[in-house]
Design a protein around this motif. Structure first.
Motif, PDB file in Angstrom:
ATOM      1  N   LEU A   1       0.822  -1.202   0.000  1.00 50.79           N
ATOM      2  CA  LEU A   1       0.000   0.000   0.000  1.00 50.79           C
ATOM      3  C   LEU A   1       0.860   1.258   0.000  1.00 50.79           C
ATOM      4  CD1 LEU A   1      -3.046   0.608   0.084  1.00 50.79           C
ATOM      5  CD2 LEU A   1      -2.816   0.935   2.541  1.00 50.79           C
ATOM      6  N   ARG A   2       2.006   1.211   0.669  1.00 47.25           N
ATOM      7  CA  ARG A   2       2.899   2.370   0.716  1.00 47.25           C
ATOM      8  C   ARG A   2       3.377   2.742  -0.685  1.00 47.25           C
ATOM      9  NH1 ARG A   2       5.032   3.397   5.889  1.00 47.25           N
ATOM     10  NH2 ARG A   2       4.981   1.196   6.404  1.00 47.25           N
ATOM     11  N   GLU A   3       3.698   1.743  -1.484  1.00 46.39           N
ATOM     12  CA  GLU A   3       4.172   2.005  -2.838  1.00 46.39           C
ATOM     13  C   GLU A   3       3.041   2.518  -3.724  1.00 46.39           C
ATOM     14  OE1 GLU A   3       6.709   2.407  -6.077  1.00 46.39           O
ATOM     15  OE2 GLU A   3       7.066   2.297  -3.928  1.00 46.39           O
ATOM     16  N   VAL A   4       1.834   1.999  -3.531  1.00 43.53           N
ATOM     17  CA  VAL A   4       0.666   2.504  -4.264  1.00 43.53           C
ATOM     18  C   VAL A   4       0.493   3.991  -3.991  1.00 43.53           C
ATOM     19  CG1 VAL A   4      -1.858   2.401  -4.422  1.00 43.53           C
ATOM     20  CG2 VAL A   4      -0.522   0.288  -4.366  1.00 43.53           C
ATOM     21  N   ASN A   5       0.571   4.360  -2.717  1.00 46.43           N
ATOM     22  CA  ASN A   5       0.421   5.767  -2.354  1.00 46.43           C
ATOM     23  C   ASN A   5       1.536   6.618  -2.937  1.00 46.43           C
ATOM     24  OD1 ASN A   5      -1.899   6.428  -0.380  1.00 46.43           O
ATOM     25  ND2 ASN A   5      -1.154   4.460   0.350  1.00 46.43           N
ATOM     26  N   ARG A   6       2.778   6.127  -2.857  1.00 47.07           N
ATOM     27  CA  ARG A   6       3.887   6.926  -3.364  1.00 47.07           C
ATOM     28  C   ARG A   6       3.737   7.196  -4.856  1.00 47.07           C
ATOM     29  NH1 ARG A   6       7.998   6.886  -6.256  1.00 47.07           N
ATOM     30  NH2 ARG A   6       7.754   4.702  -6.812  1.00 47.07           N
ATOM     31  N   ARG A   7       3.413   6.151  -5.633  1.00 47.64           N
ATOM     32  CA  ARG A   7       3.268   6.334  -7.084  1.00 47.64           C
ATOM     33  C   ARG A   7       2.119   7.282  -7.417  1.00 47.64           C
ATOM     34  NH1 ARG A   7       3.784   0.590  -7.418  1.00 47.64           N
ATOM     35  NH2 ARG A   7       1.549   0.520  -7.871  1.00 47.64           N
ATOM     36  N   PHE A   8       0.994   7.089  -6.745  1.00 52.97           N
ATOM     37  CA  PHE A   8      -0.175   7.913  -7.050  1.00 52.97           C
ATOM     38  C   PHE A   8       0.097   9.385  -6.731  1.00 52.97           C
ATOM     39  CE2 PHE A   8      -4.100  10.066  -5.907  1.00 52.97           C
ATOM     40  CZ  PHE A   8      -4.909   9.790  -6.997  1.00 52.97           C
ATOM     41  N   TYR A   9       0.646   9.647  -5.544  1.00 56.81           N
ATOM     42  CA  TYR A   9       0.795  11.042  -5.129  1.00 56.81           C
ATOM     43  C   TYR A   9       2.005  11.714  -5.761  1.00 56.81           C
ATOM     44  CZ  TYR A   9      -3.222  10.495  -2.226  1.00 56.81           C
ATOM     45  OH  TYR A   9      -4.509  10.287  -1.817  1.00 56.81           O
TER      46      TYR A   9
ATOM     47  N   GLU B   1       3.282  19.142  10.188  1.00 54.39           N
ATOM     48  CA  GLU B   1       2.191  18.601   9.378  1.00 54.39           C
ATOM     49  C   GLU B   1       2.688  17.359   8.658  1.00 54.39           C
ATOM     50  OE1 GLU B   1      -1.389  19.903   6.346  1.00 54.39           O
ATOM     51  OE2 GLU B   1      -0.011  21.431   7.109  1.00 54.39           O
ATOM     52  N   ILE B   2       1.881  16.299   8.750  1.00 55.46           N
ATOM     53  CA  ILE B   2       2.236  15.013   8.167  1.00 55.46           C
ATOM     54  C   ILE B   2       1.577  14.871   6.805  1.00 55.46           C
ATOM     55  CG2 ILE B   2       2.142  12.503   8.463  1.00 55.46           C
ATOM     56  CD1 ILE B   2       3.850  13.853  10.545  1.00 55.46           C
ATOM     57  N   ALA B   3       2.384  14.609   5.789  1.00 56.49           N
ATOM     58  CA  ALA B   3       1.918  14.258   4.441  1.00 56.49           C
ATOM     59  C   ALA B   3       0.864  15.213   3.891  1.00 56.49           C
ATOM     60  CB  ALA B   3       1.397  12.824   4.439  1.00 56.49           C
ATOM     61  N   PRO B   4       1.179  16.503   3.817  1.00 62.52           N
ATOM     62  CA  PRO B   4       0.195  17.440   3.277  1.00 62.52           C
ATOM     63  C   PRO B   4       0.135  17.457   1.760  1.00 62.52           C
ATOM     64  CG  PRO B   4       2.182  18.621   3.795  1.00 62.52           C
ATOM     65  CD  PRO B   4       2.412  17.188   4.230  1.00 62.52           C
TER      66      PRO B   4
ATOM     67  N   GLY C   1       8.182  28.128   8.267  1.00 60.89           N
ATOM     68  CA  GLY C   1       8.532  27.757   9.627  1.00 60.89           C
ATOM     69  C   GLY C   1       7.944  26.461  10.122  1.00 60.89           C
ATOM     70  N   THR C   2       7.037  25.855   9.370  1.00 57.04           N
ATOM     71  CA  THR C   2       6.426  24.591   9.792  1.00 57.04           C
ATOM     72  C   THR C   2       7.259  23.420   9.285  1.00 57.04           C
ATOM     73  OG1 THR C   2       4.177  25.496   9.847  1.00 57.04           O
ATOM     74  CG2 THR C   2       4.369  23.125   9.548  1.00 57.04           C
ATOM     75  N   ALA C   3       7.364  22.378  10.106  1.00 52.60           N
ATOM     76  CA  ALA C   3       8.006  21.135   9.684  1.00 52.60           C
ATOM     77  C   ALA C   3       6.988  20.295   8.928  1.00 52.60           C
ATOM     78  CB  ALA C   3       8.518  20.369  10.898  1.00 52.60           C
ATOM     79  N   PHE C   4       7.409  19.759   7.771  1.00 49.05           N
ATOM     80  CA  PHE C   4       6.552  18.904   6.954  1.00 49.05           C
ATOM     81  C   PHE C   4       7.255  17.581   6.706  1.00 49.05           C
ATOM     82  CE2 PHE C   4       5.293  23.229   5.755  1.00 49.05           C
ATOM     83  CZ  PHE C   4       3.911  23.155   5.914  1.00 49.05           C
ATOM     84  N   ALA C   5       6.550  16.487   6.929  1.00 50.20           N
ATOM     85  CA  ALA C   5       7.064  15.146   6.634  1.00 50.20           C
ATOM     86  C   ALA C   5       6.148  14.517   5.599  1.00 50.20           C
ATOM     87  CB  ALA C   5       7.108  14.289   7.899  1.00 50.20           C
ATOM     88  N   ASP C   6       6.720  14.121   4.459  1.00 46.98           N
ATOM     89  CA  ASP C   6       5.931  13.577   3.359  1.00 46.98           C
ATOM     90  C   ASP C   6       6.800  12.564   2.624  1.00 46.98           C
ATOM     91  OD1 ASP C   6       4.281  13.330   0.870  1.00 46.98           O
ATOM     92  OD2 ASP C   6       3.263  15.094   1.689  1.00 46.98           O
ATOM     93  N   ILE C   7       6.161  11.625   1.897  1.00 45.52           N
ATOM     94  CA  ILE C   7       6.936  10.671   1.101  1.00 45.52           C
ATOM     95  C   ILE C   7       7.119  11.141  -0.334  1.00 45.52           C
ATOM     96  CG2 ILE C   7       6.249   8.696   2.510  1.00 45.52           C
ATOM     97  CD1 ILE C   7       4.270   7.913   0.307  1.00 45.52           C
TER      98      ILE C   7
ATOM     99  N   VAL D   1      10.967  17.323   5.019  1.00 49.62           N
ATOM    100  CA  VAL D   1      11.808  16.125   5.036  1.00 49.62           C
ATOM    101  C   VAL D   1      11.011  14.944   4.488  1.00 49.62           C
ATOM    102  CG1 VAL D   1      13.175  16.913   7.000  1.00 49.62           C
ATOM    103  CG2 VAL D   1      11.169  15.483   7.397  1.00 49.62           C
ATOM    104  N   GLN D   2      11.711  14.033   3.825  1.00 53.41           N
ATOM    105  CA  GLN D   2      11.059  12.828   3.309  1.00 53.41           C
ATOM    106  C   GLN D   2      11.035  11.794   4.424  1.00 53.41           C
ATOM    107  OE1 GLN D   2      12.763  11.017  -0.275  1.00 53.41           O
ATOM    108  NE2 GLN D   2      10.677  10.848  -1.041  1.00 53.41           N
ATOM    109  N   ALA D   3       9.834  11.463   4.874  1.00 56.45           N
ATOM    110  CA  ALA D   3       9.683  10.540   5.992  1.00 56.45           C
ATOM    111  C   ALA D   3       8.273   9.986   5.982  1.00 56.45           C
ATOM    112  CB  ALA D   3       9.963  11.243   7.320  1.00 56.45           C
ATOM    113  N   GLN D   4       8.125   8.854   6.651  1.00 54.39           N
ATOM    114  CA  GLN D   4       6.826   8.196   6.766  1.00 54.39           C
ATOM    115  C   GLN D   4       6.228   8.483   8.138  1.00 54.39           C
ATOM    116  OE1 GLN D   4       8.174   4.504   3.874  1.00 54.39           O
ATOM    117  NE2 GLN D   4       8.073   4.212   6.073  1.00 54.39           N
ATOM    118  N   ALA D   5       4.911   8.470   8.205  1.00 52.77           N
ATOM    119  CA  ALA D   5       4.225   8.842   9.442  1.00 52.77           C
ATOM    120  C   ALA D   5       4.537   7.907  10.590  1.00 52.77           C
ATOM    121  CB  ALA D   5       2.719   8.890   9.201  1.00 52.77           C
ATOM    122  N   ASP D   6       4.895   6.658  10.291  1.00 53.54           N
ATOM    123  CA  ASP D   6       5.187   5.711  11.361  1.00 53.54           C
ATOM    124  C   ASP D   6       6.673   5.625  11.685  1.00 53.54           C
ATOM    125  OD1 ASP D   6       5.909   4.518   8.997  1.00 53.54           O
ATOM    126  OD2 ASP D   6       4.711   2.714   9.254  1.00 53.54           O
ATOM    127  N   ALA D   7       7.471   6.557  11.149  1.00 53.47           N
ATOM    128  CA  ALA D   7       8.908   6.607  11.447  1.00 53.47           C
ATOM    129  C   ALA D   7       9.388   8.050  11.286  1.00 53.47           C
ATOM    130  CB  ALA D   7       9.691   5.673  10.533  1.00 53.47           C
TER     131      ALA D   7
END
Length: 245
Positions: free
Chosen positions: A9-17, A50-53, A63-69, A85-91
């Motif tokens: 599912l992670r790869e599906v999300n990465r390709r789609f987004y 903010e996670i994965a906006p 000034g906001t930190a953003f973590a997204d794949i 930064v490139q990161a996943q919500a569970d890490a």
């Protein structure tokens, strides 16, 4: 209906987004109906995450930190002053108790290990921090759109509240939320164009549909606790992490 199984599912999300954000425009958070709430909470709160906006951030960008794949999204967020930064919500690559305001809109339903993702949000949230969370609800409302965009589940309201409580978050306010079209026929048509004529679909998405959706948003009607959820597709929750003893 149980959570939807997917081999990667992670790869599906990465390709789609990645494909979605590569041709999309960044929309400033002031354009969304959440802005009055966010502005209230963010004023005087510099430690924000903010996670994965993607390119639809709700917190102030500078000034906001953003973590997204998604690399295409991260490039634009960084260019507008975000700490991306490139990161996943569970890490998450942040120290414990790092943030006082956290935002995760339409994210944890994409993650198979939602307990791990919530544990990470709780870990990096300081005592008393506010979490803004939105998720689709009611598995009975599952459509082909959920599968297409990489959802793993929809949440039953009681199970969602229990998930938050297990990780130290109490729900203070909530509201109906979301911009998904109600027409199944329109959803299927949009998905066909995204699959077969992506450039044309993205032009219409950026120049017509997204602009129309923004211009026709209903005001955010927050209520104490959890709202009555009959007929609600997506719920937004304002939660607070328990203060230190």
């Amino acid at each position: 209906m149980s959570a939807v199984a997917a081999p990667d599912l992670r790869e599906v999300n990465r390709r789609f987004y990645d494909a979605l954000w590569r041709d999309a425009r960044l929309i400033q958070p002031q354009r969304f109906n959440t802005w009055s709430l966010v502005d209230e909470l963010a004023t005087g709160t510099p430690r924000r995450l903010e996670i994965a906006p993607g390119l639809r951030p709700r917190l102030p960008i500078a000034g906001t930190a953003f973590a997204d794949i998604s690399a295409p999204a991260l490039r634009q967020l960084g260019a507008h002053g975000g700490h991306a930064v490139q990161a996943q919500a569970d890490a998450l690559p942040y120290a414990d108790d790092s943030f006082d305001l956290l935002c995760a809109f339409d994210i944890i339903e994409h993650i198979e290990g939602d307990e791990a993702a919530m544990a990470e949000l709780a870990r990096v949230a300081a005592p008393g921090a506010v979490l803004l969370l939105s998720v689709p609800i009611h598995m009975a409302a599952w459509t082909v759109f959920d599968e297409f965009v990489g959802h793993h589940r929809r949440y039953e309201p009681e199970a969602l509240l229990a998930l938050l409580a297990r990780h130290g978050f109490a729900t203070q306010r909530s509201a109906a939320h979301g911009m998904q079209p109600e027409s199944t026929r329109l959803l299927k048509l949009g998905m066909w164009f995204l699959t077969h004529q992506r450039q044309r679909a993205m032009w219409w998405y950026n120049h017509v549909f997204m602009r129309f959706a923004l211009d026709t948003q209903a005001p955010l009607a927050l209520q104490p606790g959890m709202i009555a959820t009959d007929g609600v597709d997506t719920v937004l929750l304002v939660c607070r992490k328990a203060a230190a003893a």
